[in-house]
Design an enzyme around this catalytic site. Structure first.
Site, PDB file in Angstrom:
ATOM      1  N   TRP A  21       0.688  -1.294  -0.120  1.00 33.51           N
ATOM      2  CA  TRP A  21      -0.007   0.076  -0.031  1.00 33.51           C
ATOM      3  C   TRP A  21       0.793   1.376  -0.037  1.00 33.51           C
ATOM      4  CZ3 TRP A  21      -0.569  -4.254   3.051  1.00 33.51           C
ATOM      5  CH2 TRP A  21      -1.512  -5.155   2.859  1.00 33.51           C
ATOM      6  N   ASP A  22       1.974   1.072  -0.037  1.00 36.45           N
ATOM      7  CA  ASP A  22       3.030   2.350   0.074  1.00 36.45           C
ATOM      8  C   ASP A  22       2.951   3.037   1.237  1.00 36.45           C
ATOM      9  OD1 ASP A  22       4.910   4.162  -0.710  1.00 36.45           O
ATOM     10  OD2 ASP A  22       3.440   5.166  -2.411  1.00 36.45           O
TER      11      ASP A  22
END
Length: 811
Positions: free
Chosen positions: A481-482
């Site tokens: 998801w960064d």
């Protein structure tokens, strides 16, 4: 005898009927789509009823008015059931229905001619007028903050029992004031009682105006009566602390890259006072990264120096007195940070945060453009250099943690997680705490380096003298998801409940989680649970079955969304957001990306981002600001992704947020989760400032941050000081006198808040917005306390500038 309604009255009723029909038709069509997606049935039913009432009112049939008011009562019940009495959730649900009551009430004498009560114009006009006034009053409430958490007046006041991990100075010598990362100053001249008298003491214009959407994010330093600051193109200025007059200017002539041109700060070193964490002699301290450096000694003329990382990845040492390069540091004052990175494109690596100077070491991480080409991108290696000579002392490479010097094959590990933010340091324990990012390319995790996977999206503690790893705490497993760990770890000795303290580390995250760890061991002090999370919707990917959730500390924003959390300025864009929500791939927090648009909430901005936290030891309060905007991410199969990139200038056209992620099965498209009006689809506030008591682990107060004065639907400036609570970017700063300063809102203000209550006690308009953390110092010459902020543009605003502004009480 009943008087026939006049022609204008009949036309007004007909118009009211047409408007009701049109609104009902839109709601019915959109509601039908929503119902097909499994969403609420309210809109389709309400739309049909409203459209039918419009037809009947057009025909001047009494049943039309009866049907409308039945619709309104049902809508009121539905709105209260879904939203309770919360102001912002109620407004889009009831705003248009309430307004529609006015023309329908005015139509009653025409629909019911000659009837007592509802047929009498005086009665209906009074009711319509009262309804209109009520609508105006409701709109007026928009100018008051909502969704606030206020202190419990009945709760007994507790004395602060914690301790700062290191004494603080009246100066501001480090990016976060001290190596502990707490952004606290013992300055107490400016107080909640006199802060409203603050005025501009001086303003300095750097002449370096950033290009939108980039901005100067620098927190200046102040040492010995001199303020040091930097600009987006890596220029450094030394200013007189009392007048703001320039003393010297250094321009490294940096090639400003197109990806992240910014400077968040510089480092400061004083050879007369710094502890030698490693041997002073360069040859014993490490290895050379430049020719003929090993035998050099420090330049006596550079006893005090400024450390700068440039946009084009150079580390420079500058004489703090003259602005000249320190000739015996590196190669005539410069170390090339691109060495041993095997970086095919210079733009793929740069330093976005201030170099961290601890003792006689300067610690440098770097930002890697991590969504372009897997297997070819540079390493995220963190390096420590001798601050006097520029010799490499140690390196920490998440992909090869056993290598602490130059790599045997000449290059550090490709694609390894980086530290693009700022670390903190415990002098007593000798430990450096690094906030570490995710693994390239963030959203696709198949085939990652196992060593990188163990250390990605983590807080990592290493020995400051050697770089040897001591412990790792992972905030997200197999990050898809960064969710880089970007806030600086904050070090504080918290009360243990038995009269003593525990050496703690508070780590805020993009997920809205706050982990409270024992900084000696990395073990949680407060409860952390492994919670089951959604699994993948694409082949080969294997997400972690659980994720750590800090249940022992408050979660700020974040959490899972539902359809009822969808918002809009009107009933229409709220409906559009509901439809969009039900079209998305979303199973709750930590939903992995799929080939269908996937909702990530919080999005890549957080939660809590690089602005980090501050701690006020007089209260044991942790201050946190956050962002609450969802993000839509979608995998494009490789063939489709390559075609998209070929027709969209490499995916870099204005308005696109595309990651080619070459050498993986997918390209990646990203966009914000907003309504057709450009307003976030989730319910406000979109950003808050929160005080958390570290003794009780509970929220003391929380308030929405910022107004829509400089923004609005479709990006238009409203000019309205409505405190909706906007996204925040940048950090807070707190003082011994009981103030919290903050500037990183979307409107153009520097604000001060009372630490006890969260009440806004002062604000000053800025010429443009700010994304920087404010700082404060007391002048050694005049004993006058200043508060300084860099202002060059707010996030999302096209208005940019080049201001450094200092505030002080009147002389």
């Amino acid at each position: 005898m009943t008087r026939e309604p006049s022609g204008p009255a009949r036309k007004a009723v007909a118009l009211a009927g047409i408007v009701l029909f049109a609104i009902g038709l839109v709601l019915a069509i959109g509601g039908a789509r929503l119902a097909m997606l499994g969403g609420s049935l309210y809109y389709v039913i309400a739309g049909v009823v409203l459209a039918l009432s419009g037809i009947l009112i057009f025909q001047r049939r009494p049943s039309g008015a009866v049907l409308f008011f039945a619709y309104f009562i049902a809508t009121l019940i539905w709105a209260l059931t879904e939203a309770g009495l919360a102001y912002w959730p109620l407004m889009p649900r009831l705003g248009i229905p309430l307004v529609l009551c006015v023309p329908v009430l005015l139509s009653l004498p025409t629909i019911f001619p000659g009837r007592a009560g509802i047929g009498r114009p005086a009665v209906t006009r009074t009711l319509a007028g009262a309804t209109a006034v009520f609508c105006v009053v409701l709109i007026g409430f928009a100018f008051q903050p909502h969704g606030m958490i206020t202190p419990d007046d009945d709760a007994p006041a507790a004395e602060a029992g914690g301790n700062l991990a290191q004494p603080q100075w009246d100066e501001w010598r480090s990016y976060a004031q001290s190596p502990t990362g707490v952004r606290y100053s013992p300055a107490n001249q400016i107080t909640p009682d006199n802060v409203d008298a603050l005025e501009v003491a001086w303003t300095f214009r750097t002449g370096d105006v950033p290009q939108f959407p980039y901005a100067d994010q620098a927190t200046p330093l102040e040492v010995g009566g001199v303020v040091y600051t930097c600009t987006p193109s890596s220029q450094v200025f030394a200013l007189d602390a009392d007048s703001g007059e320039p003393i010297w200017h250094h321009d490294p002539e940096s090639r400003t890259i197109s990806t992240h041109p910014r400077c968040r700060g510089v480092g400061y070193f004083d050879a007369d006072t710094a502890d030698n964490l490693v041997p002073r002699d360069a040859a014993a301290a490490g290895v050379s990264m430049t020719p003929a450096i090993d035998e050099r000694l420090a330049d006596a003329s550079c006893t005090q120096r400024i450390l700068l990382t440039t946009n084009d990845a150079r580390l420079q040492a500058i004489d703090a007195s003259t602005g000249e390069l320190c000739e015996t540091f590196g190669d005539r004052g410069t170390v090339d940070l691109q060495l041993h990175l095997d970086n095919p494109e210079p733009d793929w690596y740069t330093a976005t945060s201030a170099p961290a100077v601890f003792g006689n070491l300067v610690i440098v991480g770097g930002w890697v453009s991590d969504g372009i080409h897997r297997g070819a991108e540079p390493s995220g290696v963190v390096r420590a250099f001798n601050v006097e000579t520029g010799a490499l002392v140690w390196a920490w490479d998440a992909g090869d943690p056993d290598t602490h010097g130059l790599p045997e094959d000449g290059e550090y590990t490709h694609d390894s997680p980086n530290m693009w933010s700022h670390p903190s340091f415990d002098e007593k324990l000798g430990l450096l705490y690094m906030p570490v990012g995710g693994t390239i390319p963030d959203y696709w995790g198949v085939g990652r380096n196992p060593e990188s996977e163990k250390r990605a999206t983590s807080v990592v503690a290493v020995d400051i003298a050697t770089g040897h790893e001591r412990w790792v705490f992972q905030t997200v497993h197999h990050d898809l998801w960064d969710y880089d760990v970007s806030p600086t770890p904050a070090l504080y000795d918290i009360p243990d409940g038995e009269g003593g303290t525990i050496p703690a580390l508070a780590q805020a995250t993009k997920m809205g989680e706050i982990f409270l760890l024992d900084r000696r061991t990395g073990k949680p002090i407060t409860e952390v649970e492994e919670v089951p999370v959604p699994q993948t919707a694409v082949p080969d990917e294997h997400p972690s079955p659980t994720q750590p959730v800090s249940t022992g500390m408050p979660r700020i924003g974040g959490g899972s969304l539902s359809e009822t959390d969808m918002w809009g300025m009107t009933l229409f864009d709220q409906l559009a957001c509901r439809i969009k929500f039900n079209e998305l791939h979303y199973k709750g927090s930590y939903t992995p990306t799929s080939t269908q648009q996937t909702l990530h909430y919080p999005g890549v901005l957080g939660g809590m981002n690089w602005g980090g936290v501050s701690i006020n030891p007089t209260k044991d309060y942790l201050l946190v600001n956050d962002i609450r905007i969802g993000q839509l991410v979608e995998f494009l199969p490789r063939e489709e992704a390559d075609a998209f990139e070929a027709t969209h200038s490499g995916g870099q056209e204005e308005g696109l947020d595309y990651m080619p992620a070459r050498n993986t099965p997918y390209g990646i498209n990203r966009e914000r989760f907003v309504s057709p009006l450009g307003v976030p689809c989730n319910t406000p506030p979109f950003g808050t400032l929160t005080a958390i008591d570290l003794k009780t682990r509970k929220i003391v107060w929380q308030r929405p941050m910022g107004t829509v004065e400089e923004t609005g639907p479709l990006g238009l400036r409203t000019g309205l000081p409505i405190p909706l609570g906007m996204p925040t970017l940048g950090g807070s700063m707190t003082t011994q006198s009981g103030l919290v300063f903050y500037a990183g809102t979307l409107d153009f203000y520097l604000r001060a808040f009372d630490i006890d209550t969260g009440k806004e006690v002062w604000k000053a308009p800025l010429p443009v917005g700010a994304q920087a953390t404010p700082m404060t110092y007391t002048s050694p010459e005049t004993s006058r306390q200043y508060v300084v902020v860099s202002a060059s543009g707010a996030s999302g605003s096209a208005e940019v500038g080049d201001y450094v502004i200092a505030y002080a009480l009147p002389e």
